[in-house]
Design a protein around this motif. Structure first.
Motif, mmCIF file in Angstrom:
data_model
loop_
_atom_site.group_PDB
_atom_site.id
_atom_site.type_symbol
_atom_site.label_atom_id
_atom_site.label_comp_id
_atom_site.label_asym_id
_atom_site.label_seq_id
_atom_site.Cartn_x
_atom_site.Cartn_y
_atom_site.Cartn_z
ATOM 1 N N LEU A 167 0.827 -1.340 -0.123
ATOM 2 C CA LEU A 167 0.115 0.081 -0.091
ATOM 3 C C LEU A 167 0.937 1.290 0.023
ATOM 4 O O LEU A 167 0.375 2.042 -0.519
ATOM 5 C CB LEU A 167 -0.855 0.181 1.228
ATOM 6 N N THR A 188 0.900 4.133 -2.863
ATOM 7 C CA THR A 188 0.701 5.553 -2.481
ATOM 8 C C THR A 188 1.677 6.370 -3.227
ATOM 9 O O THR A 188 1.595 7.271 -3.891
ATOM 10 C CB THR A 188 0.530 5.681 -1.056
ATOM 11 N N GLU A 237 -4.468 4.567 -6.890
ATOM 12 C CA GLU A 237 -5.653 4.379 -6.017
ATOM 13 C C GLU A 237 -6.318 2.960 -6.175
ATOM 14 O O GLU A 237 -7.097 2.507 -5.413
ATOM 15 C CB GLU A 237 -6.271 5.498 -6.093
ATOM 16 N N GLU A 238 -6.098 2.465 -7.374
ATOM 17 C CA GLU A 238 -6.765 1.106 -7.825
ATOM 18 C C GLU A 238 -5.979 0.551 -8.792
ATOM 19 O O GLU A 238 -5.404 0.847 -9.607
ATOM 20 C CB GLU A 238 -8.518 1.328 -8.105
ATOM 21 N N ARG A 276 -7.873 -2.222 2.774
ATOM 22 C CA ARG A 276 -8.187 -1.320 1.852
ATOM 23 C C ARG A 276 -9.001 -2.089 0.521
ATOM 24 O O ARG A 276 -8.314 -2.084 -0.572
ATOM 25 C CB ARG A 276 -7.171 -0.084 1.322
ATOM 26 N N VAL A 291 -8.729 -0.553 -3.316
ATOM 27 C CA VAL A 291 -7.741 -0.541 -4.287
ATOM 28 C C VAL A 291 -7.924 -1.994 -5.115
ATOM 29 O O VAL A 291 -7.100 -1.817 -6.365
ATOM 30 C CB VAL A 291 -6.539 -0.857 -3.445
#
Length: 299
Positions: A95, A99, A104-105, A125, A128
């Protein structure tokens, strides 16, 4: 082996400051979902080289592909605290890398441990995760498969030359992988080892072997069915080696029953874990990703 490089090296900091590495293929590709590749326990980003080239340059929908080295593997820094070699910490590292890359996905491909990390990412999360391909992994890990991994890691003969390394890997895995040709074994060696002045060395922190050796396989391993069922709304492709000792036929059947959007491929002549660049798998994976993205657009 990497004559067709077509990737860049990306370094970033983990949440605890450790320097970590990933490869980025098709960096200029934008639009379609990027693809995140997560390797097995002692493996690294090089495992995905051929598949990443295919997905980033050889399809009608070229994608950006990010292949990660976990801490203690490949070009990522070894961690002095061996307790941090766990899927929770490694999921946090992924993650942090996404970032740093402003992603974001993405679609995710996870081989073995990589698939376990994806289960954890779903709890940390879920937004994602747009599509998932599990390579010979599921919510239940068979003890026999872990015992096999323990066995070959403990008695690694430490070959010094490529021919010795190929012979060693064939002696351990040949029975489970009769479909592989000489070039396949050569790519395996290129991905698994690094060259040093003293010859070939496995490209991971040796302390990982101690962690695996310390597993008590007389105790039933916890399953991840709750985490798997939390992925029910995400398109899923499950790939299983026909000779796998880690992912059973029964577990694959239960996965189908619990995930209505799951597709499955069984790879004949291969065990744990299938080489994703072989046979029709690159095209199958690309088609799965394209279909999942088209369905997402039509929602």
């Amino acid at each position: 082996m990497a004559s067709e490089q077509n990737f860049s090296d990306f370094f970033y900091s983990a949440p605890d400051g450790l320097k970590l590495h990933a490869r980025i293929y098709g960096e200029a590709n934008s639009g379609p979902w990027p693809v995140v590749c997560l390797p097995g326990l002692t493996r690294n980003a090089r495992d995905f080289h051929e598949l990443a080239l295919y997905l980033s340059t050889h399809t009608a929908t070229p994608r950006k592909v990010i292949a990660f080295d976990y801490r203690g593997r490949g070009q990522s820094t070894y961690d002095p605290d061996v307790k941090k070699y766990n899927v929770g910490v490694e999921a946090g590292d992924i993650l942090a890398g996404l970032t740093a890359l402003n992603i974001e996905e993405a679609a995710f491909i996870g081989t073995s441990r990589g698939g376990l990390i994806i289960h954890v990412l779903g709890m940390m999360r879920s937004s994602v995760l747009k599509a998932i391909a599990f390579n010979d992994i599921g919510p239940v890990i068979e003890t026999a498969g872990l015992a096999h991994i323990q066995s070959y890691l403990e008695r690694d003969p430490a070959p010094k030359t490529r021919p010795q390394a190929i012979a060693a890997q064939r002696s351990v895995h040949g029975e489970d992988f009769p479909a592989l040709a000489g070039a396949d074994w050569d790519r395996m060696i290129w991905a698994l080892y690094r060259e040093t002045d003293d010859g070939l060395m496995p490209d991971f922190d040796p302390k990982l072997v101690d962690i695996v050796a310390s597993l008590d396989l007389t105790q039933k391993l916890p399953d991840l069915w709750p985490q798997f069922e939390a992925l029910a709304a995400i398109p899923l492709l499950a790939i299983r080696g026909a000779n796998s000792r880690l992912l059973s036929i029964d577990t694959l059947k239960q996965m189908r029953e619990r995930h209505s959007m799951m597709e499955a491929i069984t790879v004949e002549g291969q065990g744990h874990a299938p080489f994703l660049e072989t046979g029709s798998l690159p095209g199958d994976i690309a088609a799965f990703l394209d279909q999942a993205e088209r369905k997402n657009i039509l929602k």
